[in-house]
Design an enzyme around this catalytic site. Structure first.
Site, short mmCIF file in Angstrom:
data_model
loop_
_atom_site.label_atom_id
_atom_site.label_comp_id
_atom_site.label_asym_id
_atom_site.label_seq_id
_atom_site.Cartn_x
_atom_site.Cartn_y
_atom_site.Cartn_z
N GLU A 104 -48.53 -15.37 3.10
CA GLU A 104 -49.53 -15.24 4.15
C GLU A 104 -49.94 -13.78 4.21
O GLU A 104 -49.10 -12.89 4.01
CB GLU A 104 -48.95 -15.64 5.51
CG GLU A 104 -48.62 -17.09 5.63
CD GLU A 104 -47.99 -17.44 6.96
OE1 GLU A 104 -47.73 -16.54 7.78
OE2 GLU A 104 -47.75 -18.63 7.19
N TYR A 116 -54.05 -10.13 -4.24
CA TYR A 116 -53.52 -11.48 -4.47
C TYR A 116 -54.52 -12.34 -5.24
O TYR A 116 -54.15 -13.04 -6.18
CB TYR A 116 -53.16 -12.14 -3.14
CG TYR A 116 -52.12 -11.38 -2.34
CD1 TYR A 116 -51.06 -10.72 -2.95
CD2 TYR A 116 -52.19 -11.32 -0.96
CE1 TYR A 116 -50.12 -10.02 -2.22
CE2 TYR A 116 -51.24 -10.63 -0.21
CZ TYR A 116 -50.22 -9.97 -0.85
OH TYR A 116 -49.29 -9.29 -0.13
#
Length: 148
Positions: A104, A116
């Protein structure tokens, strides 16, 4: 510049926690960090010329890994160390049998979100108003990696 990765132990947590509190607007608590040293967890610290520069904490349950925390000291940010640390995490997760990895990220953490995505994580969901901020709350972006 010499880069190395070493697992950390309870003896290292105070130094690791200094990085956590320097780099995060809402750091995890010291007690939570200590709890992440149990059997299902794995971690590594990244060193630049023997100087602690950052760390990650991951866990693994059956064949899924979660990146609990990844953090680079403010004085080492912007040097590509986050990418190297994330790559190390993915390698360690794979060695432990992970078929997927989850994380997250705060919606406001654009640099981390871009990192990411550049490493093949995909946004799969959101937790609305999940993270506290100075002015309220912000979404958590849930991302997965399944490219092993």
């Amino acid at each position: 510049m010499t880069i190395s990765f070493l697992p950390f132990t309870r003896d290292d947590v105070d130094a690791i926690y200094q990085i956590e509190t320097a780099a995060q607007s809402h750091p995890m608590s010291l007690s939570v960090m200590h709890s992440c040293l149990g059997k299902r967890y794995f971690n590594a610290a990244i060193y630049v010329d023997d100087c602690l520069a950052g760390f990650y904490i991951g866990d693994i349950v059956v064949d899924e890994s979660s990146l609990i925390e990844i953090c680079i000291s403010p004085k080492f940010q912007g040097q590509g160390l986050g990418r190297q640390l994330l790559d190390h995490y993915l390698g360690q997760a794979k060695e432990r049998g992970a078929m997927s990895c989850w994380l997250e990220v705060r919606e406001s953490n654009v640099a981390a979100h871009q990192l990411y995505q550049s490493m093949a994580f995909n946004e799969v969901d959101r937790r609305i108003n999940y993270y506290p901020t100075a002015n309220g709350k912000e979404d958590a972006i849930i991302m997965s990696y399944i490219h092993f």
